[in-house]
Design an enzyme around this catalytic site. Structure first.
Site, PDB file in Angstrom:
ATOM      1  CE  LYS A 173      -1.758   2.946   2.739  1.00 26.53           C
ATOM      2  NZ  LYS A 173      -1.813   4.127   1.861  1.00 26.53           N
ATOM      3  N   GLY A 226       7.023   5.433   8.231  1.00 24.56           N
ATOM      4  CA  GLY A 226       6.138   6.593   8.316  1.00 24.56           C
ATOM      5  C   GLY A 226       6.326   7.305   9.645  1.00 24.56           C
ATOM      6  N   GLY A 231       3.113   4.500  13.364  1.00 22.58           N
ATOM      7  CA  GLY A 231       3.952   3.316  13.599  1.00 22.58           C
ATOM      8  C   GLY A 231       3.575   2.594  14.884  1.00 22.58           C
ATOM      9  CD  GLU A 248      13.141   4.704   8.996  1.00 18.51           C
ATOM     10  OE1 GLU A 248      13.233   5.425  10.027  1.00 18.51           O
ATOM     11  OE2 GLU A 248      12.950   5.146   7.869  1.00 18.51           O
ATOM     12  CB  CYS A 282      13.469   8.842   7.917  1.00 18.24           C
ATOM     13  SG  CYS A 282      14.175   7.737   6.731  1.00 18.24           S
ATOM     14  CD  GLU A 382      10.503  12.898  11.639  1.00 17.05           C
ATOM     15  OE1 GLU A 382       9.393  12.432  11.957  1.00 17.05           O
ATOM     16  OE2 GLU A 382      11.348  12.257  10.987  1.00 17.05           O
TER      17      GLU A 382
HETATM   18  P1  NDP Z   1       1.935   8.441   8.042  1.00 22.17           P
HETATM   19  O1  NDP Z   1       2.686   7.679   9.057  1.00 22.17           O
HETATM   20  O2  NDP Z   1       0.523   8.810   8.336  1.00 22.17           O
HETATM   21  O3  NDP Z   1       1.892   7.637   6.639  1.00 22.17           O
HETATM   22  C1  NDP Z   1       2.799   6.648   6.244  1.00 22.17           C
HETATM   23  C2  NDP Z   1       2.035   5.507   5.580  1.00 22.17           C
HETATM   24  O4  NDP Z   1       1.193   4.871   6.534  1.00 22.17           O
HETATM   25  C3  NDP Z   1       1.118   5.945   4.446  1.00 22.17           C
HETATM   26  O5  NDP Z   1       1.076   4.945   3.455  1.00 22.17           O
HETATM   27  C4  NDP Z   1      -0.215   6.056   5.155  1.00 22.17           C
HETATM   28  O6  NDP Z   1      -1.323   6.004   4.291  1.00 22.17           O
HETATM   29  C5  NDP Z   1      -0.141   4.847   6.067  1.00 22.17           C
HETATM   30  N1  NDP Z   1      -1.051   4.881   7.221  1.00 22.17           N
HETATM   31  C6  NDP Z   1      -1.631   5.951   7.817  1.00 22.17           C
HETATM   32  N2  NDP Z   1      -2.412   5.556   8.834  1.00 22.17           N
HETATM   33  C7  NDP Z   1      -2.343   4.205   8.900  1.00 22.17           C
HETATM   34  C8  NDP Z   1      -2.924   3.212   9.733  1.00 22.17           C
HETATM   35  N3  NDP Z   1      -3.765   3.531  10.716  1.00 22.17           N
HETATM   36  N4  NDP Z   1      -2.617   1.919   9.509  1.00 22.17           N
HETATM   37  C9  NDP Z   1      -1.774   1.560   8.530  1.00 22.17           C
HETATM   38  N5  NDP Z   1      -1.199   2.466   7.687  1.00 22.17           N
HETATM   39  C10 NDP Z   1      -1.459   3.764   7.871  1.00 22.17           C
HETATM   40  O7  NDP Z   1       2.790   9.705   7.676  1.00 22.17           O
HETATM   41  P2  NDP Z   1       2.345  11.062   6.940  1.00 22.17           P
HETATM   42  O8  NDP Z   1       2.486  10.857   5.480  1.00 22.17           O
HETATM   43  O9  NDP Z   1       1.015  11.532   7.427  1.00 22.17           O
HETATM   44  O10 NDP Z   1       3.460  12.034   7.482  1.00 22.17           O
HETATM   45  C11 NDP Z   1       3.371  12.518   8.805  1.00 22.17           C
HETATM   46  C12 NDP Z   1       4.735  12.621   9.413  1.00 22.17           C
HETATM   47  O11 NDP Z   1       5.332  11.333   9.547  1.00 22.17           O
HETATM   48  C13 NDP Z   1       5.754  13.411   8.602  1.00 22.17           C
HETATM   49  O12 NDP Z   1       5.608  14.775   8.744  1.00 22.17           O
HETATM   50  C14 NDP Z   1       7.023  12.889   9.181  1.00 22.17           C
HETATM   51  O13 NDP Z   1       7.273  13.515  10.406  1.00 22.17           O
HETATM   52  C15 NDP Z   1       6.721  11.417   9.395  1.00 22.17           C
HETATM   53  N6  NDP Z   1       7.173  10.593   8.256  1.00 22.17           N
HETATM   54  C16 NDP Z   1       8.309   9.869   8.398  1.00 22.17           C
HETATM   55  C17 NDP Z   1       8.776   9.147   7.332  1.00 22.17           C
HETATM   56  C18 NDP Z   1      10.023   8.362   7.442  1.00 22.17           C
HETATM   57  O14 NDP Z   1      10.719   8.232   6.450  1.00 22.17           O
HETATM   58  N7  NDP Z   1      10.302   7.775   8.570  1.00 22.17           N
HETATM   59  C19 NDP Z   1       8.117   9.145   6.042  1.00 22.17           C
HETATM   60  C20 NDP Z   1       6.900   9.904   6.003  1.00 22.17           C
HETATM   61  C21 NDP Z   1       6.471  10.590   7.081  1.00 22.17           C
HETATM   62  P3  NDP Z   1      -1.995   7.324   3.679  1.00 22.17           P
HETATM   63  O15 NDP Z   1      -1.038   8.447   3.840  1.00 22.17           O
HETATM   64  O16 NDP Z   1      -2.220   6.955   2.265  1.00 22.17           O
HETATM   65  O17 NDP Z   1      -3.266   7.558   4.421  1.00 22.17           O
END
Ligand code: NDP
Length: 498
Positions: A173, A226, A231, A248, A282, A382
């Site tokens: 996904k 994410g 997480g 991660e 990240c 962050e």
């Molecule tokens: P999220 O953690 O919300 O999204 C990451 C992924 O998880 C997306 O595919 C999202 O889907 C999915 N997701 C969201 N909610 C759920 C859930 N309940 N169960 C399973 N999967 C889920 O990050 P955001 O994109 O909203 O970014 C928010 C913040 O997270 C950023 O500002 C940053 O601080 C951090 N981040 C860190 C990253 C890293 O590399 N470690 C990468 C991206 C973000 P969808 O978005 O399609 O709803």
């Protein structure tokens, strides 16, 4: 004409009954494609297809699985320019980094393919005669891969490469901000010839589709990248099923600049670390901790260099930094800039959204630098954008204490020419990765990648040979060829000393 995508399962694209959403270019606002929000029934159908392919896929010899990975790498290489441009158009990183994103997937697929001819287990001596003991890796079953938008080809490449070579069908996904990159990536896998069911891609919101994948009983491991809050939620949900989870979750990574650092080298590293991918890695350099003896000269140079960066459309080869990925990202970054100002941090350069003309259509923010101190929010949270916080340290010990004071532990770096600081920092910095005389970004695929503290549990690592841990379990095998019942721990007493 904007292309309307479906859902990929059972070896082909399917029309969806779900509502649709657009994916847009964050630099221009242009709609690039539309995707469905998979319904619960479609999520179930995708996972069923993955489960149905498992027996055959796990029994496909690993070297043969590796050949398919190599073929996928070859196809991605052939399409690298096209894919790189999709990454840049959909996510906003500059085109050189868009190509790099794709290269990372090519590199990992090439590396993981070789794992198909290794995947070593152990042979271990038995305590009994005519008995052999060994361990083999077993694929866990269908796995869920939930990926963010910041490396929209590389991260799916890392996760899927490891899962597929291990023998696990994938249910992928992508982030709703970058489904087009996901679809182009899946097209490469399809073209490479992975059997039907082995590759599934479902789009839709994390809270519905992502949650549905994690909670589904047939998903036997989850790899997630994410935000921390999401997480933690994924971790809890997976724990209820007792399945493996790779998490991660980001960082607040610091570069330490010692008083003997090469200033030019340091500045090149800081610019790339802090403003590469508009600070949305990240591993991005979010803090610069400077020895007080060189603080003024470092800050002077830093401000001059940051102010010169050219911000604009990331497809333009001359642009140094593109937009942030979405309206939400932009809002979050601008809020942090306001927090910095309100808490009394000194804004050294930047701090504004770029406006006027073409800028009005994109999420473009100036490269921003604040002078702050260790108690402030900018020094601890962050931000995930082009905002660098500079802190002053008294000496090496003070610099390390500041570096370690945050809740994250992903990447870290020190610039010094003194062996004492270089080698001590390798032990002292609480992080999964330490760079010496290089910025906090720049991971290579043949080495483990991951962190400590709230970056995620330390028992899994992406990339390197360690990537297999996420998707396999160890089976222990005992082969007794003595022709009689031998009892471990009981018969052994008789054997000691003959
Ligand atoms: P999220 O953690 O919300 O999204 C990451 C992924 O998880 C997306 O595919 C999202 O889907 C999915 N997701 C969201 N909610 C759920 C859930 N309940 N169960 C399973 N999967 C889920 O990050 P955001 O994109 O909203 O970014 C928010 C913040 O997270 C950023 O500002 C940053 O601080 C951090 N981040 C860190 C990253 C890293 O590399 N470690 C990468 C991206 C973000 P969808 O978005 O399609 O709803």
């Amino acid at each position: 004409m904007v292309q309307e995508y479906g859902l990929f399962f059972n070896g082909k694209w399917h029309k969806s009954e779900g509502k649709r959403f657009d994916t847009r270019n964050p630099a221009t606002g242009e709609v690039l494609a539309t995707f469905p929000m998979a319904t619960p029934a479609e999520v179930a159908a995708g996972i069923k297809a993955a489960k149905g392919s498992f027996e055959k896929w796990r029994k496909t010899p690993a070297p043969r699985r590796g050949e398919l990975l190599l073929e996928a790498a070859r196809i991605m290489k052939q399409k690298k320019e096209e894919l790189g441009r999709v990454v840049t158009s959909e996510m906003g990183k500059v085109i050189a980094e868009g190509r790099g994103d794709v290269q990372e997937a090519i590199d990992f697929y090439t590396y993981a393919a070789g794992e198909g001819r290794r995947m070593f287990g152990e042979t271990v001596p038995s305590e009994l005669p005519n008995k052999m003991c060994l361990t083999v890796r077993m694929p866990v079953g269908p796995v869920g891969l939930i990926t963010p938008w910041n490396f929209p080809v590389a991260i799916p490449g890392w996760k899927s490469g490891a899962a597929l070579i291990a023998g696990c069908p994938i249910v992928f996904k992508p982030s709703s901000l970058t489904p087009l990159c996901g679809a182009k990536f899946v097209d490469c896998l399809d073209e490479a010839g992975f059997p039907p069911g082995v590759v599934t891609m479902l789009t839709g919101s994390g809270s519905n589709v992502g949650d549905g994948i994690v909670a589904h009983p047939d998903i036997r491991a989850v790899s997630f990248t994410g935000g921390v809050d999401t997480g933690k939620h994924v971790y809890e949900s997976a724990a209820k099923k007792m399945i493996k989870v790779g998490l991660e979750l980001g960082g607040k990574n610091a570069i330490i600049a010692m008083d003997d650092a090469n200033l030019d080298l340091l500045m090149d590293g800081v610019m790339f670390g802090a403003f590469g991918t508009a600070g949305q890695r990240c591993t991005a350099t979010s803090r610069l901790i400077v020895h007080e003896r060189v603080y003024d000269s470092v800050v002077g140079e830093l401000v001059e260099r940051a102010a010169k960066l050219k911000v604009g459309n990331p497809l333009d080869e001359k642009v140094d930094m593109g937009p942030v990925a979405s309206a939400d990202q932009e809002k979050k970054v601008l809020e942090y800039i306001e927090i910095g100002k309100k808490e009394g941090d000194k804004l050294l350069t930047g701090g504004n959204k770029l406006r006027g003309g073409v800028y009005d259509r994109g999420f473009l923010i100036q490269p921003t630098v604040f002078a702050t101190d260790r108690k402030k929010r900018l020094a601890n949270e962050e931000i995930f954008g082009p905002v660098l916080s500079v802190l002053k340290a008294k000496d090496y010990e003070d610099a390390v204490a500041i570096a370690n004071s945050v809740k994250y532990g992903l990447s870290s770096s020190i610039y010094t020419n003194d062996l004492r600081w270089a080698f001590r920092s390798m032990q002292d910095l609480e992080a999964g990765i330490t760079y010496v005389n290089a910025p906090t970004i720049g991971a290579e695929v043949q080495l483990p990648f991951g962190g400590t503290k709230e970056t995620g549990p330390t028992d899994t690592r992406e990339a390197g040979t360690t990537a297999l841990e996420e998707f396999t379990y160890w089976k222990t095998i005992y082969v007794d060829y003595s022709g009689r019942l031998q009892k471990a721990q009981i018969d052994t007493a008789k054997l000691v000393g003959g």
